[in-house]
Design an enzyme around this catalytic site. Structure first.
Site, PDB file in Angstrom:
ATOM      1  N   HIS A 159     -13.646   0.382  -2.496  1.00  0.00           N
ATOM      2  CA  HIS A 159     -13.088   1.567  -3.162  1.00  0.00           C
ATOM      3  C   HIS A 159     -14.021   2.768  -3.034  1.00  0.00           C
ATOM      4  CE1 HIS A 159     -10.309   3.681  -5.580  1.00  0.00           C
ATOM      5  NE2 HIS A 159      -9.933   2.694  -6.363  1.00  0.00           N
ATOM      6  N   ASP A 383       3.913  -2.467   9.094  1.00  0.00           N
ATOM      7  CA  ASP A 383       4.542  -3.421  10.015  1.00  0.00           C
ATOM      8  C   ASP A 383       3.600  -3.693  11.184  1.00  0.00           C
ATOM      9  OD1 ASP A 383       6.048  -4.853  11.808  1.00  0.00           O
ATOM     10  OD2 ASP A 383       7.623  -3.349  12.046  1.00  0.00           O
TER      11      ASP A 383
END
Length: 436
Positions: A159, A383
């Site tokens: 992060h 994808d």
């Protein structure tokens, strides 16, 4: 569903082309102590006829190497600056970790409901980086082939290096390279480092943060922290479709002042979950409660941050009230608090945070529910050549509340959060029964 995951390969993937060898400074916002953990995503893909495991694994590794060219800091290593003022990234093309694994117990249907316990899916990202400052790679990708031919892609991203929006952009670029939809020079948006844009003009004492409720401390009147550390947490999951979100909006509006009738889905859903959580925990009426959530500041700053900025570009919105008022004053009251907390964030607010945060500044934990909105990060479009994911969620379900995207329901949101065992039944009932 027990865990039985076998690692076939674990290799460091380095950038496909030479990348700059340099040390990059992270911003004051990036360097905050409470961001020194790993964001862990889990994307699950349904089995497809003719999908070759070897070819797919090789394609993902090759695409990762290409993605690490424009995103070369993700192949570096994070460390504290010598003067302790912030963090920096040593970029020497050290590499990201890629793991291929197989599971003989996990299958696609297992992800349709909440896991039985918080760490049930831990092995789907076998390397958990607890502290990136110890020299671990800031990016880990694990492709796990499931027993029914489906695939799970676990991703861990420090992060410190990027926020949810930035990591979502990285994953979509990584996926487009895997499918050949775009080449290296065609990625949109082009990743931008430019962390100096969130550097403070001056450095103020962290004491200035005490005027911000997210950093102020409140009395623990009920053993709140002890309860969450000692009592077993149970994962919960509930989906709010467009109809149920509209129902919440109508309920919030009917209990609000006329000037506060326009609410977003995030505002009403956050308020509803917050109230349900507080009611289920049965907290003392005078306990101060808070809800914390990220407010994206890319467009709130003047001038705005450039497209492709993938660093931490958010501050914490914070609404607070007593348990009594949260429970008794209704959904409209709680929603207005969330809305006001969002609206307080402007350029001056962000600059004040950037000028005041230090290594020791952390949000309060007592009476706090943290909400993270993953439903607007674009994760549902990632994808890798296996179609869009059938499931998007965290590796581990925690006490932090996640708003997740729902497959084939653009306006729906899945809420996932772990609550203490003693409160789980009441929480499930209340979240499903907004008029109760």
């Amino acid at each position: 569903m027990g865990s039985s995951v076998h690692v076939n390969e674990a290799v460091l993937v380095t950038p496909f082309e030479p990348t700059p060898a340099r040390v990059l400074t992270l911003s004051a916002i990036d360097s905050q102590l409470f961001l020194r953990f790993t964001i862990e995503y889990l994307l699950v893909y349904r089995a497809r006829p003719g999908l070759d495991h070897g070819v797919t694994t090789a394609r993902l590794k090759a695409a990762l190497a290409k993605a690490l060219v424009p995103y070369y800091p993700l192949a570096g290593r994070v460390r504290a600056k010598p003067d302790g003022s912030s963090l920096e990234v040593v970029c020497r093309a050290q590499g990201a970790l890629f793991i291929e694994a197989f599971s003989d117990r996990h299958a696609i249907g297992d992800f349709e409901r909440a896991p039985k316990y918080v760490n049930q899916l831990r092995k789907l990202l076998s390397l958990h980086v607890a502290d990136v400052l110890n020299g671990a790679p800031p990016l880990v990708v694990q492709l796990t082939w499931l027993k029914d031919g489906s695939a799970a892609v676990g991703v861990g991203i420090s992060h410190c290096l990027c926020d949810g929006i930035g990591s979502g952009e990285f994953l979509n670029s990584f996926a487009e390279l895997a499918t050949g939809k775009r080449g290296l020079t065609e990625l949109k948006p082009t990743p931008i480092w430019e962390r100096y844009l969130l550097d403070p003009a001056v450095r103020l004492s962290s004491n200035n943060l005490m005027t911000h409720p997210e950093f102020s401390r409140v009395p623990d009147l009920c053993g709140f922290l002890t309860r969450f550390s000692n009592e077993r947490l149970v994962p919960t999951s509930i989906t709010f479709d467009e109809r149920r979100l509209s129902e919440l909006k109508n309920l919030a509006s009917s209990t609000s002042r006329p000037s506060e009738l326009s609410y977003t889905s995030f505002e009403v859903l956050s308020a509803h979950v917050w109230r349900s959580w507080a009611r289920a925990l049965n907290l003392p009426s005078n306990q101060v409660l808070k809800i914390l959530f990220a407010v994206n500041v890319r467009r709130r700053l003047k001038p705005s941050l450039p497209s492709g900025y993938y660093g931490n570009a958010f501050v914490l919105g914070c609404a607070q009230t007593s348990a009594k008022d949260l429970v008794e004053k209704g959904l409209g009251y709680a929603t207005a608090l969330v809305k006001s907390a969002k609206e307080r964030v402007d350029t001056d607010y962000v600059r004040r945070i950037a000028e005041s945060v230090s290594e020791s500044a952390c949000p309060d934990s007592v009476g706090v529910l943290i909400v993270s909105q993953w439903s607007r990060l674009g994760l549902e479009t990632v994808d890798f050549g296996m179609g869009r994911p059938n499931h998007v969620g965290p590796i581990c379900c925690d006490k932090y509340c996640l708003f997740l995207p729902v497959v084939d329901q653009r306006d729906a949101v899945k809420v996932m959060v772990a609550v203490p065992t003693s409160a789980v039944d009441e929480f499930n009932f209340l979240t499903r029964s907004p008029y109760s």
